[in-house]
Design a protein around this motif. Sequence first.
Motif, PDB file in Angstrom:
ATOM      1  N   GLU A   5       0.844  -1.192   0.000  1.00 58.74           N
ATOM      2  CA  GLU A   5       0.000   0.000   0.000  1.00 58.74           C
ATOM      3  C   GLU A   5       0.879   1.241   0.000  1.00 58.74           C
ATOM      4  O   GLU A   5       1.947   1.256   0.594  1.00 58.74           O
ATOM      5  N   LEU A   6       0.400   2.270  -0.661  1.00 61.89           N
ATOM      6  CA  LEU A   6       1.080   3.554  -0.634  1.00 61.89           C
ATOM      7  C   LEU A   6       0.526   4.357   0.541  1.00 61.89           C
ATOM      8  O   LEU A   6      -0.657   4.262   0.868  1.00 61.89           O
ATOM      9  N   THR A   7       1.374   5.159   1.168  1.00 65.79           N
ATOM     10  CA  THR A   7       0.982   5.931   2.340  1.00 65.79           C
ATOM     11  C   THR A   7       0.309   7.233   1.920  1.00 65.79           C
ATOM     12  O   THR A   7       0.835   7.965   1.076  1.00 65.79           O
ATOM     13  N   VAL A   8      -0.835   7.503   2.507  1.00 60.70           N
ATOM     14  CA  VAL A   8      -1.562   8.742   2.230  1.00 60.70           C
ATOM     15  C   VAL A   8      -0.700   9.922   2.674  1.00 60.70           C
ATOM     16  O   VAL A   8      -0.085   9.894   3.734  1.00 60.70           O
ATOM     17  N   GLY A   9      -0.654  10.956   1.845  1.00 60.30           N
ATOM     18  CA  GLY A   9       0.100  12.158   2.173  1.00 60.30           C
ATOM     19  C   GLY A   9       1.576  12.082   1.815  1.00 60.30           C
ATOM     20  O   GLY A   9       2.330  12.989   2.120  1.00 60.30           O
ATOM     21  N   THR A  10       1.994  11.013   1.178  1.00 58.99           N
ATOM     22  CA  THR A  10       3.390  10.840   0.772  1.00 58.99           C
ATOM     23  C   THR A  10       3.486  10.940  -0.743  1.00 58.99           C
ATOM     24  O   THR A  10       2.650  10.405  -1.455  1.00 58.99           O
ATOM     25  N   TRP A  11       4.512  11.643  -1.211  1.00 52.85           N
ATOM     26  CA  TRP A  11       4.723  11.824  -2.643  1.00 52.85           C
ATOM     27  C   TRP A  11       5.519  10.641  -3.175  1.00 52.85           C
ATOM     28  O   TRP A  11       6.526  10.253  -2.592  1.00 52.85           O
ATOM     29  N   TYR A  12       5.087  10.061  -4.296  1.00 52.13           N
ATOM     30  CA  TYR A  12       5.767   8.926  -4.907  1.00 52.13           C
ATOM     31  C   TYR A  12       6.060   9.207  -6.371  1.00 52.13           C
ATOM     32  O   TYR A  12       5.298   9.891  -7.042  1.00 52.13           O
ATOM     33  N   HIS A  13       7.159   8.645  -6.852  1.00 49.01           N
ATOM     34  CA  HIS A  13       7.452   8.632  -8.277  1.00 49.01           C
ATOM     35  C   HIS A  13       7.035   7.252  -8.768  1.00 49.01           C
ATOM     36  O   HIS A  13       7.548   6.228  -8.296  1.00 49.01           O
ATOM     37  N   ILE A  14       6.072   7.200  -9.676  1.00 50.49           N
ATOM     38  CA  ILE A  14       5.561   5.941 -10.205  1.00 50.49           C
ATOM     39  C   ILE A  14       5.996   5.833 -11.663  1.00 50.49           C
ATOM     40  O   ILE A  14       5.733   6.730 -12.465  1.00 50.49           O
ATOM     41  N   GLY A  15       6.663   4.751 -11.997  1.00 51.94           N
ATOM     42  CA  GLY A  15       7.056   4.468 -13.373  1.00 51.94           C
ATOM     43  C   GLY A  15       6.399   3.177 -13.813  1.00 51.94           C
ATOM     44  O   GLY A  15       6.397   2.198 -13.071  1.00 51.94           O
ATOM     45  N   PHE A  16       5.829   3.185 -14.992  1.00 54.18           N
ATOM     46  CA  PHE A  16       5.140   2.009 -15.513  1.00 54.18           C
ATOM     47  C   PHE A  16       5.593   1.815 -16.948  1.00 54.18           C
ATOM     48  O   PHE A  16       5.529   2.742 -17.751  1.00 54.18           O
ATOM     49  N   THR A  17       6.093   0.623 -17.255  1.00 47.86           N
ATOM     50  CA  THR A  17       6.558   0.351 -18.615  1.00 47.86           C
ATOM     51  C   THR A  17       5.831  -0.859 -19.194  1.00 47.86           C
ATOM     52  O   THR A  17       5.398  -1.751 -18.467  1.00 47.86           O
ATOM     53  N   VAL A  18       5.713  -0.855 -20.508  1.00 48.25           N
ATOM     54  CA  VAL A  18       5.152  -1.981 -21.245  1.00 48.25           C
ATOM     55  C   VAL A  18       6.134  -2.302 -22.362  1.00 48.25           C
ATOM     56  O   VAL A  18       6.531  -1.423 -23.116  1.00 48.25           O
ATOM     57  N   ASN A  19       6.536  -3.562 -22.435  1.00 49.11           N
ATOM     58  CA  ASN A  19       7.449  -3.995 -23.481  1.00 49.11           C
ATOM     59  C   ASN A  19       6.975  -5.364 -23.950  1.00 49.11           C
ATOM     60  O   ASN A  19       7.156  -6.361 -23.243  1.00 49.11           O
ATOM     61  N   GLY A  20       6.338  -5.407 -25.118  1.00 49.91           N
ATOM     62  CA  GLY A  20       5.757  -6.657 -25.598  1.00 49.91           C
ATOM     63  C   GLY A  20       4.641  -7.106 -24.674  1.00 49.91           C
ATOM     64  O   GLY A  20       3.683  -6.381 -24.458  1.00 49.91           O
ATOM     65  N   ASN A  21       4.805  -8.274 -24.080  1.00 50.52           N
ATOM     66  CA  ASN A  21       3.805  -8.807 -23.160  1.00 50.52           C
ATOM     67  C   ASN A  21       4.133  -8.532 -21.702  1.00 50.52           C
ATOM     68  O   ASN A  21       3.433  -8.980 -20.809  1.00 50.52           O
ATOM     69  N   THR A  22       5.221  -7.813 -21.428  1.00 49.64           N
ATOM     70  CA  THR A  22       5.668  -7.597 -20.058  1.00 49.64           C
ATOM     71  C   THR A  22       5.345  -6.181 -19.594  1.00 49.64           C
ATOM     72  O   THR A  22       5.676  -5.214 -20.264  1.00 49.64           O
ATOM     73  N   THR A  23       4.701  -6.088 -18.429  1.00 55.12           N
ATOM     74  CA  THR A  23       4.444  -4.796 -17.797  1.00 55.12           C
ATOM     75  C   THR A  23       5.230  -4.742 -16.494  1.00 55.12           C
ATOM     76  O   THR A  23       5.337  -5.744 -15.777  1.00 55.12           O
TER      77      THR A  23
END
Length: 93
Positions: A5-23
Amino acid sequence: KYSNELTVGTWYHIGFTVNGNTTVLYVNGVLSAQSASVFPMNRVHRWINYFGKSAWSADGSADADYDEIKFFDKTLNQQQIIYDYLTSSIPYT
């Protein structure tokens, strides 16, 4: 699936990649989840896209603030995700 779980009130850097069938999901530059899809993303055609909201009414919505949303025409590797995390603007409070 991301199991932490992410903590409420905390700033996060979220990176999401898709390469072929892999996320892959990165949280603050750390590989946090990885999965293989049963079908390639280039076979999914969407007409409506959201940030923090699902296209399906049964799913909940995110109560979040977003900053510096970026799209790339290539799949970033972990080093590039970490670099973006370390060089992104410091969020205001």
